[in-house]
Write an enzyme that holds these catalytic residues in place. Structure first.
Site: not given
Length: 337
Positions: A274, A170-171, A299-300, A297, A248-250, A279
């Site tokens: 990101d 989706g992303i 992203g959301t 981080h 932007t994943a992990r 982290e």
């Protein structure tokens, strides 16, 4: 008849009214107030404050008090004999040992789709800023040096570059539509060809082929054992000299040491990150490359996405209570249902 008990493990920030609408007259909503893991585990025991819980809403923020849902916590949940569903708030769920959950008959759901817009927008910003050096230029302006460190010879229009998307979920698909507006050439590699991908989104049949073609490699795969360092020394060296990695994943999906070595010798011109392996710690060596674009981080971090994520996770939990199963089960557990 007593209402079944559900546990809110992590703060609800935006969806307070939705909690009432979804669970009034359906469940007894219990807030997780444990300051430590030991207190949480004690609360799960017979007669404890969390005794009788059947389902859990979980947010990563709860790890600050009780840690991740590792084997110890999952086994404690299983020992209750009542917990059968964990509704995780987030597309990524690497803080939950899902295989241990499966072994004990506990189903885990997540929130795919709810994060697509915000995370893809973050990736788009990182692409723009690494190719045009906008972040470095802004720092230069604040420092009073105007655009002295910026060289047009090292920057590019997006329409002249090829974006390689690793993982067209989706992303990744949302990002593909964003960059197509420039237009940027798009190639992608996933475990399988995506049947509804647009014709201009070109499939390649290996990660090697993706790396060979990409000027910018954007990472969009979940963190699992098999994806740790999926982008490693070999993959980075297969990319063109002067290329860019965006993640932007992990953080652990990319071999950070290999990535830094490539920055040091100029094989990579910049990275846009990101996410990081440990982290909130950030490797200080990454800060030494002014063309890098580094976010904490984000992203959301929009109220729109976070509300959607909360509501989707809560709805998955409600569906479990009403129907015996919810939606959005994580891929590792779908075959076990």
């Amino acid at each position: 008849m007593a209402l079944r008990r559900i546990l809110i493990c992590g703060d609800i920030v935006w969806a307070h009214e939705e909690v009432k609408q979804l669970f009034d007259d359906l469940a007894d909503v219990v807030r997780m107030d444990s300051p430590t893991r030991a207190d949480f585990l004690a609360g799960l025991k017979p007669g404890g404050k969390f005794d009788g819980i059947v389902g859990i809403y979980r947010h990563n923020d709860s790890a600050g008090q009780i840690g991740v849902f590792d084997k110890e916590i999952v086994r404690a949940l299983a020992e209750t004999g009542t917990v059968k569903w964990i509704a995780h708030n987030g597309a990524g769920y690497d803080q939950i040992d899902v295989l241990e959950c499966a072994a004990h008959g506990i189903t885990v759901s997540h929130t795919p789709g709810a994060v697509d817009e915000a995370t893809a927008t973050t990736a788009l910003y990182l692409i723009l800023s690494t190719l045009r050096h906008f972040s470095n230029a802004e720092r230069s302006l604040h420092a009073g040096t105007w655009k002295a460190p910026i060289s047009s010879g090292a920057t590019y229009d997006l329409s002249t570059r090829t974006l390689g998307i690793l993982g067209l979920g989706g992303i990744g698909l949302r990002l593909a539509h964003f960059v197509h507006a420039f237009p940027m050439r798009v190639v992608y590699y996933s475990r399988h060809r995506v049947p509804d991908a647009p014709a201009w989104c070109v499939y390649v049949d290996s990660l090697e082929a993706l790396c060979l073609e990409a000027d910018v490699l954007s990472v969009h795969v979940p963190l699992r054992d098999e994806t740790v360092h999926l982008v490693g020394e070999r993959e980075i060296r297969e990319m063109k000299r002067g290329s860019v990695i965006v993640n932007t994943a992990r953080g652990k999906v990319v071999d950070e040491e290999a990535m830094i070595r490539a920055l040091e010798d100029g094989h990579l011109s910049a990275v846009g990150l990101d996410v990081y392996p440990n982290e909130p710690a950030v490797n200080p060596r990454l800060l030494g490359f002014p063309k890098n674009v580094l976010l904490p981080h984000m992203g959301t971090e929009t109220q729109d996405s976070q509300r959607r994520m909360e509501v989707r996770a809560l709805t998955n939990l409600r569906d479990f209570l009403c129907d015996g199963r919810g939606k959005d089960v994580v891929p590792e557990l779908r075959s076990k249902l």
